[in-house]
Motif scaffolding. Structure first.
Motif, PDB file in Angstrom:
ATOM      1  N   ASP A 200       0.836  -1.211   0.000  1.00 56.76           N
ATOM      2  CA  ASP A 200       0.000   0.000   0.000  1.00 56.76           C
ATOM      3  C   ASP A 200       0.867   1.255   0.000  1.00 56.76           C
ATOM      4  O   ASP A 200       0.634   2.191  -0.774  1.00 56.76           O
ATOM      5  CB  ASP A 200      -0.942   0.008   1.208  1.00 56.76           C
ATOM      6  N   LEU A 201       1.874   1.275   0.863  1.00 56.50           N
ATOM      7  CA  LEU A 201       2.781   2.423   0.949  1.00 56.50           C
ATOM      8  C   LEU A 201       3.527   2.606  -0.372  1.00 56.50           C
ATOM      9  O   LEU A 201       3.652   3.728  -0.875  1.00 56.50           O
ATOM     10  CB  LEU A 201       3.763   2.237   2.105  1.00 56.50           C
ATOM     11  N   LEU A 202       3.982   1.525  -0.966  1.00 55.36           N
ATOM     12  CA  LEU A 202       4.674   1.578  -2.251  1.00 55.36           C
ATOM     13  C   LEU A 202       3.748   2.161  -3.327  1.00 55.36           C
ATOM     14  O   LEU A 202       4.160   3.017  -4.116  1.00 55.36           O
ATOM     15  CB  LEU A 202       5.148   0.180  -2.644  1.00 55.36           C
ATOM     16  N   SER A 203       2.500   1.735  -3.318  1.00 56.00           N
ATOM     17  CA  SER A 203       1.525   2.256  -4.276  1.00 56.00           C
ATOM     18  C   SER A 203       1.354   3.763  -4.100  1.00 56.00           C
ATOM     19  O   SER A 203       1.311   4.507  -5.084  1.00 56.00           O
ATOM     20  CB  SER A 203       0.185   1.538  -4.088  1.00 56.00           C
ATOM     21  N   TYR A 204       1.291   4.221  -2.862  1.00 51.39           N
ATOM     22  CA  TYR A 204       1.178   5.656  -2.604  1.00 51.39           C
ATOM     23  C   TYR A 204       2.432   6.396  -3.090  1.00 51.39           C
ATOM     24  O   TYR A 204       2.338   7.426  -3.774  1.00 51.39           O
ATOM     25  CB  TYR A 204       0.936   5.932  -1.114  1.00 51.39           C
ATOM     26  N   LEU A 205       3.609   5.886  -2.744  1.00 50.96           N
ATOM     27  CA  LEU A 205       4.846   6.550  -3.140  1.00 50.96           C
ATOM     28  C   LEU A 205       4.973   6.632  -4.661  1.00 50.96           C
ATOM     29  O   LEU A 205       5.459   7.626  -5.200  1.00 50.96           O
ATOM     30  CB  LEU A 205       6.064   5.822  -2.543  1.00 50.96           C
ATOM     31  N   GLU A 206       4.513   5.593  -5.340  1.00 57.05           N
ATOM     32  CA  GLU A 206       4.570   5.599  -6.801  1.00 57.05           C
ATOM     33  C   GLU A 206       3.540   6.559  -7.404  1.00 57.05           C
ATOM     34  O   GLU A 206       3.669   6.936  -8.572  1.00 57.05           O
ATOM     35  CB  GLU A 206       4.357   4.184  -7.340  1.00 57.05           C
ATOM     36  N   SER A 207       2.563   6.974  -6.633  1.00 58.79           N
ATOM     37  CA  SER A 207       1.548   7.907  -7.137  1.00 58.79           C
ATOM     38  C   SER A 207       1.992   9.360  -7.005  1.00 58.79           C
ATOM     39  O   SER A 207       1.342  10.256  -7.558  1.00 58.79           O
ATOM     40  CB  SER A 207       0.215   7.713  -6.394  1.00 58.79           C
ATOM     41  N   LEU A 208       3.061   9.591  -6.268  1.00 56.76           N
ATOM     42  CA  LEU A 208       3.525  10.971  -6.032  1.00 56.76           C
ATOM     43  C   LEU A 208       4.165  11.565  -7.276  1.00 56.76           C
ATOM     44  O   LEU A 208       4.797  10.898  -8.042  1.00 56.76           O
ATOM     45  CB  LEU A 208       4.518  11.005  -4.873  1.00 56.76           C
TER      46      LEU A 208
END
Length: 124
Positions: free
Chosen positions: A116-124
Motif C-alpha cells: 500500500d505504501l509503495l503504491s502511494y509513493l509511486e503515485s507521487l
C-alpha cells in the motif's frame, strides 16, 4: 619478423579491452542484483500484492509525514515527490525497511502495508 607494438598501440588496446570488460560487467552486475532482490521473500511478497494508494497515504501520514511532510513534499526529511523516478521498487522497499539513511528509523510494515505504501509513493 614480428612487429612489436608501440606504447601508444598497447595503451589503445588496453583501453579498448578495459572498456569492453566494463560494458560486459555492468549488465552482469545489474542482473545479479536483480536476482538477489527477487530472492528476498519479503520483497517477493510485497511485489506480488496489489497496493491501495489511499491506504498507503494513511500509512504514510501516520508513520512518515512527521519528517517527510503531510503531502510528502519534505520537511525534516527530503521531499518524496516523484521518488519512484529516482528509486526502483526494490530501492523504495529497502529504504523503508532498512533505516540505512539516518535519522530515518527502520520501519517494518506488513507486506500488505508495504504494498500500500509503495503504491502511494509511486503515485507521487
Amino acid at each position: 619478423m614480428d612487429k612489436q607494438l608501440t606504447k601508444p598501440e598497447t595503451l589503445i588496446q588496453w583501453i579498448a579491452l578495459s572498456a569492453l570488460a566494463i560494458l560486459i560487467a555492468i549488465p552482469l552486475a545489474i542482473f545479479g542484483v536483480q536476482i538477489v532482490q527477487a530472492s528476498d521473500p519479503y520483497v517477493k511478497d510485497v511485489l506480488s500484492l496489489t497496493g491501495n494508494s489511499v491506504q498507503g497515504k494513511a500509512i504514510f501520514q501516520t508513520n512518515c509525514a512527521v519528517c517527510h511532510g503531510w503531502e510528502a513534499d519534505g520537511f525534516v526529511g527530503p521531499s518524496l515527490q516523484a521518488v519512484s523516478k529516482r528509486k526502483s521498487r526494490y530501492g523504495l522497499i529497502n529504504q523503508v525497511i532498512s533505516g540505512k539513511t539516518p535519522p530515518m528509523p527502520k520501519f517494518q510494515p506488513s507486506t500488505q502495508e508495504m504494498a500500500d505504501l509503495l503504491s502511494y509513493l509511486e503515485s507521487l
